[in-house]
Structures are given as C-alpha cells and as structure tokens.
Design a protein around this motif. Structure first.
Motif, short mmCIF file in Angstrom:
data_model
loop_
_atom_site.label_atom_id
_atom_site.label_comp_id
_atom_site.label_asym_id
_atom_site.label_seq_id
_atom_site.Cartn_x
_atom_site.Cartn_y
_atom_site.Cartn_z
N GLY A 16 -1.43 5.54 1.93
CA GLY A 16 -2.45 5.33 2.99
C GLY A 16 -2.90 6.67 3.33
O GLY A 16 -2.36 7.61 4.07
N SER A 17 -4.20 7.07 3.31
CA SER A 17 -4.78 8.25 3.64
C SER A 17 -6.33 8.28 4.01
O SER A 17 -7.17 8.55 3.30
CB SER A 17 -4.62 9.15 2.24
OG SER A 17 -5.33 10.42 2.30
N PRO A 18 -6.58 7.80 5.20
CA PRO A 18 -7.83 7.62 5.65
C PRO A 18 -8.67 9.25 5.63
O PRO A 18 -7.69 10.01 5.69
CB PRO A 18 -7.75 6.99 7.32
CG PRO A 18 -6.33 7.48 7.59
CD PRO A 18 -5.82 7.57 6.25
N ALA A 19 -9.89 9.22 5.69
CA ALA A 19 -10.52 10.43 5.89
C ALA A 19 -10.25 10.94 7.02
O ALA A 19 -10.17 10.14 8.27
CB ALA A 19 -12.08 10.18 5.83
N GLY A 20 -9.66 12.29 7.19
CA GLY A 20 -9.49 12.94 8.45
C GLY A 20 -7.93 12.93 8.72
O GLY A 20 -7.62 13.71 9.56
N GLY A 21 -7.08 12.10 7.73
CA GLY A 21 -5.73 12.24 7.84
C GLY A 21 -5.38 11.12 8.89
O GLY A 21 -5.93 10.41 9.70
N PRO A 22 -4.09 10.93 8.97
CA PRO A 22 -2.87 11.61 8.15
C PRO A 22 -2.90 11.02 6.88
O PRO A 22 -3.33 9.64 6.60
CB PRO A 22 -1.77 11.64 9.15
CG PRO A 22 -1.84 10.28 9.70
CD PRO A 22 -3.44 10.32 9.95
N THR A 23 -2.02 11.60 5.99
CA THR A 23 -1.65 10.90 4.55
C THR A 23 -0.27 10.52 4.71
O THR A 23 0.71 11.24 4.97
CB THR A 23 -2.10 11.84 3.43
OG1 THR A 23 -3.51 12.20 3.26
CG2 THR A 23 -1.67 11.23 2.24
N MET A 24 0.15 9.31 4.30
CA MET A 24 1.50 8.73 4.30
C MET A 24 1.62 8.31 2.80
O MET A 24 0.88 7.13 2.50
CB MET A 24 1.76 7.75 5.22
CG MET A 24 3.02 7.24 5.01
SD MET A 24 3.52 6.11 6.52
CE MET A 24 5.39 5.74 6.13
N VAL A 25 2.31 8.82 2.06
CA VAL A 25 2.97 8.33 0.81
C VAL A 25 4.03 7.59 0.50
O VAL A 25 5.17 8.08 1.17
CB VAL A 25 2.90 9.51 -0.33
CG1 VAL A 25 3.35 8.83 -1.92
CG2 VAL A 25 1.45 10.12 -0.32
N THR A 26 4.13 6.17 0.33
CA THR A 26 5.41 5.51 0.46
C THR A 26 5.84 5.31 -0.92
O THR A 26 5.01 4.81 -1.59
CB THR A 26 5.37 4.13 1.25
OG1 THR A 26 4.58 4.61 2.72
CG2 THR A 26 6.65 3.66 1.45
#
Length: 421
Positions: free
Chosen positions: A405-415
């Motif tokens: 989950g990484s929308p433009a502008g953040g944050p990024t979450m890698v599960t």
C-alpha cells in the motif's frame, strides 16, 4: 481476582465489539463507492475493447480492481484471520497493449473479481453496514431516552425509533428500552464482520479450477526457486572468483617472492610480508561478508527478531522494530523472511526519501506476519524486475504473499505473510 478477571474479559469483549463496529462502518463507506466505480469502469473499458480504446484502458482499470481486491484480502487476514489466496496469472513482461489486455481477460481471476464487485456493492455492503448498525443504533435509542428526544420530537411528522413513535419522555423511555434490547445483539458484530470476509472469500476464492490453479502456481514458484538458487550460486562463484580467490592467488605469489628475497633483500621481503598479511585480512573479510550474505550468523544463532534488529541498526534511517514471536519458525522460513525484509528496507532507504521506518514482526494462527512502514514519498509498485517483485517470488516459494500500500505522497506499507509450517 475473579472479579478483576471478569472485568478485564468484559472490557476486552467491549473493545472487540466497538472495533468491529468501527471497521464495519469504514468498510461500508468504502465498499459501495469503490465496488460501484470499479465495476462500472471495468464494464465500460471492456466494452470499448472492440473499437480499440479499451485495449489501452482495460489493463489499467483491471489492475486497479486487483489492487482493490488485494487490499480486501489483507484486511480479511489482519482483521478476522480469513485467508483469501491471490492467484492471478502473470502478465507478459514488456508486452504491447493487445497482449496485456488479452492475458488479463483470459485470466479466470479477472472474472471472479468482477463477480465479487457485484456482490460487494450489495450483500457485502449490507453485512459491513449491519456490523456498525448492531452497535450504533442501540446507542442512539439510549441517547433518545437521555434527552435527545426533545429536538427530535419537534421534527415534522415526529421521530420514529424502530416501531416507537417518540413524542414525549414516556415514549423516549420506550425507545431506550428498545435500544437496551437491541444492544443484546451487539456481540454479534465481530461475527458479522467475519461473515462479511467469508462472503468475500467465497466469491474471490478459486472455484472449480482451484486445483489446476494451485498446480500452476506451485509450478511457477518451483521454477522461480530453481532460477533463484541458480542465480545465487552464480553470484557466490563470481564473488569467490573475483574477490577472495584473487586475493589468495596474489598472496601466494607474494609469499613466493618473499621466499626468494628473504636472503637477498630482507627489507623488501618485510614489505611484501606486510602486504601479504593485509591481503589475507582482506580475503578473510570478504569471505565473512560472503557467508553473511548466504546465511547471517546472527540469524542462525539468535533468530529472526535479533537478525532484523541488527539490520535496523545498520540503516542510515531511524528505525523502530517490534517483535512478538512465540517461537522460532523453521530455518528456511526465517531465511526467506530475513532476506525479504532486507530487500524491502534497501528499497525504502534508496527510493522512498523516508526519515523513519517501522518494522513489526508477529506470529498468529500459524502465520508469520511482517509489516514494514516508512513515511516517505510513496508510489512503490510491484513491477517486473523490481526488488519487490523479487521479494514476491521469494515468498511465493513458501506459499507466502506480499501486499503493498503506497499512495502518492506516502506512507508506504509493505505487508508479508508466510506460513510457519
């Protein structure tokens, strides 16, 4: 002690019910517009394929639907422990628009997604909304009895709470009594939320072709595992040939020269001896780095939690690590998880522009779950040839999954999720 335990149990149940209601309300707010938009855009885009326009729009639209479905899979696993496998066929790399569209439309999972969108905007929306209504509507009845009836009774036509027409304090108390009765149904909220995700699994899960799809996925992951092992062996061979082996050969030549110069030129022999000693130290360092790249000693000796903490200490970004592991997973699972986290952290440091990273490792219901979150600029995607694609292949070998989950502008979450057994 018994009273405290019961109070704690009731408090835990109340928190669980309230959390289920909040999650159900959030799902209801997202489900209807998200499913309706995805289904409408998909139908319009597919209908425009014969005239050529849909050839270019369909891959983008269906990719968005897959992201929406994968997000729901992650929520199902994290919120209710309902696992929904993702079994999309691979899209040809560097293919033209026609090939991408054709490959996606031939994938049975695409049509399962479209059927799921129809269910999600109807029965899915109702089950999610009922999860919130079971808790919030009884509270409304109690608020009416507490005095909210006064402004509501002034409405044109009065105010109805269920089948109670609220006009005065007596009828407001009747509404409150009805609210108390309805509140007895509130404990069903977590079960209703689980039912929502089981309905999602029933539609999104593979149907009659599940076994064939499973065989295909296992065949691909086995091929990826073989390719990865071959590439790793080539890397080790190259590192040994270009690094430690070259230094050891040079050191052997230096020792031969030293043997000839020992009587003729002791000073030169002494200098070459110091050079040989430094070469041996460099070769030893390279061998240690090579071994650490194959299987870090800290991972073998202290386990995954401490190995990830050691990784975090070497990062140039402030990193917080939370570990809740009941016991150590099998060594292959630990190794896969360690290198997956390492690759994700490398991507975050190189590309995200983040100044803080959070890592969470925990075990639940036979699954090892890892999340890596950064406060960077976002925009991370699983594309062919990227580090995240490599992580996905590595986890696929162990029946694991990766969600980003990484929308433009953040944050990024890698599960990441890997079965422990």
């Amino acid at each position: 002690m018994t009273i405290e335990t019961r109070n704690g149990s009731w408090g835990t149940r109340a928190r669980g019910i309230g959390l289920a209601a909040v999650r159900g309300l959030a799902l209801a707010l997202v489900t209807l517009p998200g499913a309706l938009l995805g289904f409408t855009l998909s139908l319009v885009s597919i209908a425009l394929v014969p005239v050529g326009i849909g050839v270019f729009t369909t891959p983008w639209v269906l990719t968005g639907v897959r992201v929406f479905a994968d997000w729901r899979r992650v929520l199902a696993a994290e919120w209710c422990g309902v696992r929904i496998p993702s079994a999309y066929r691979p899209i040809p790399e560097n293919a033209h628009a026609w090939a991408r569209t054709y490959a996606m439309l031939r994938d049975p999972a695409t049509w399962r997604d479209l059927r799921w969108l129809q269910v999600d905007m109807t029965a899915g929306f109702v089950t999610a909304l009922l999860t919130a209504v079971l808790v919030l509507y009884p509270l409304e009845g109690l608020a009416v009895a507490a005095g909210l009836w006064r402004p509501l009774a002034e409405l044109d036509g009065g105010y109805w709470y269920g089948f109670v027409h609220v006009t005065d304090q007596a009828s407001a108390l009747a509404a409150g009594a009805l609210g108390v009765v309805l509140l007895s149904l509130a404990p069903l909220a977590p079960r209703l939320l689980t039912a929502h995700f089981r309905l999602t699994r029933a539609v999104l899960g593979a149907g009659q072709g599940e076994l064939a799809e499973r065989v295909r996925v296992l065949t691909e992951t086995r091929r990826d595992a073989v390719d990865t092992s071959a590439a790793e062996l080539r890397r080790i061979e190259r590192d040994l040939h270009d690094g430690a082996q070259a230094r050891l050969v040079a050191m052997g030549m230096d020792l031969g020269t030293i043997e000839m110069l020992l009587d003729k030129d002791p000073a030169q022999a002494k200098r070459l001896l110091a050079q040989a000693r430094q070469s041996s130290a460099d070769a030893l360092t390279e061998l240690r780095d090579l071994v650490r790249g194959i299987h870090p000693p800290v991972l073998a000796e202290r386990g995954l939690g401490d190995a990830v903490r050691a990784l975090a200490l070497r990062l140039p970004v402030a990193t917080e690590v939370t570990v809740e592991l009941d016991d150590r997973p099998d060594a292959p699972v630990e190794s896969a998880a360690y290198f997956a986290v390492s690759e994700v952290l490398t991507n975050a440091v190189k590309h995200s522009g983040a100044d803080r990273i959070w890592i969470d490792l925990h075990q639940t219901e036979g699954m090892l779950r890892i999340s890596v979150t950064d406060n960077g600029r976002g925009g991370a995607l699983i594309t062919a040839g990227s580090g995240l694609a490599g992580v996905e292949r590595r986890l696929g070998t162990f029946d694991g999954v990766l969600a980003v989950g990484s929308p433009a502008g953040g944050p990024t979450m890698v599960t990441m999720e890997i079965p422990c057994a």
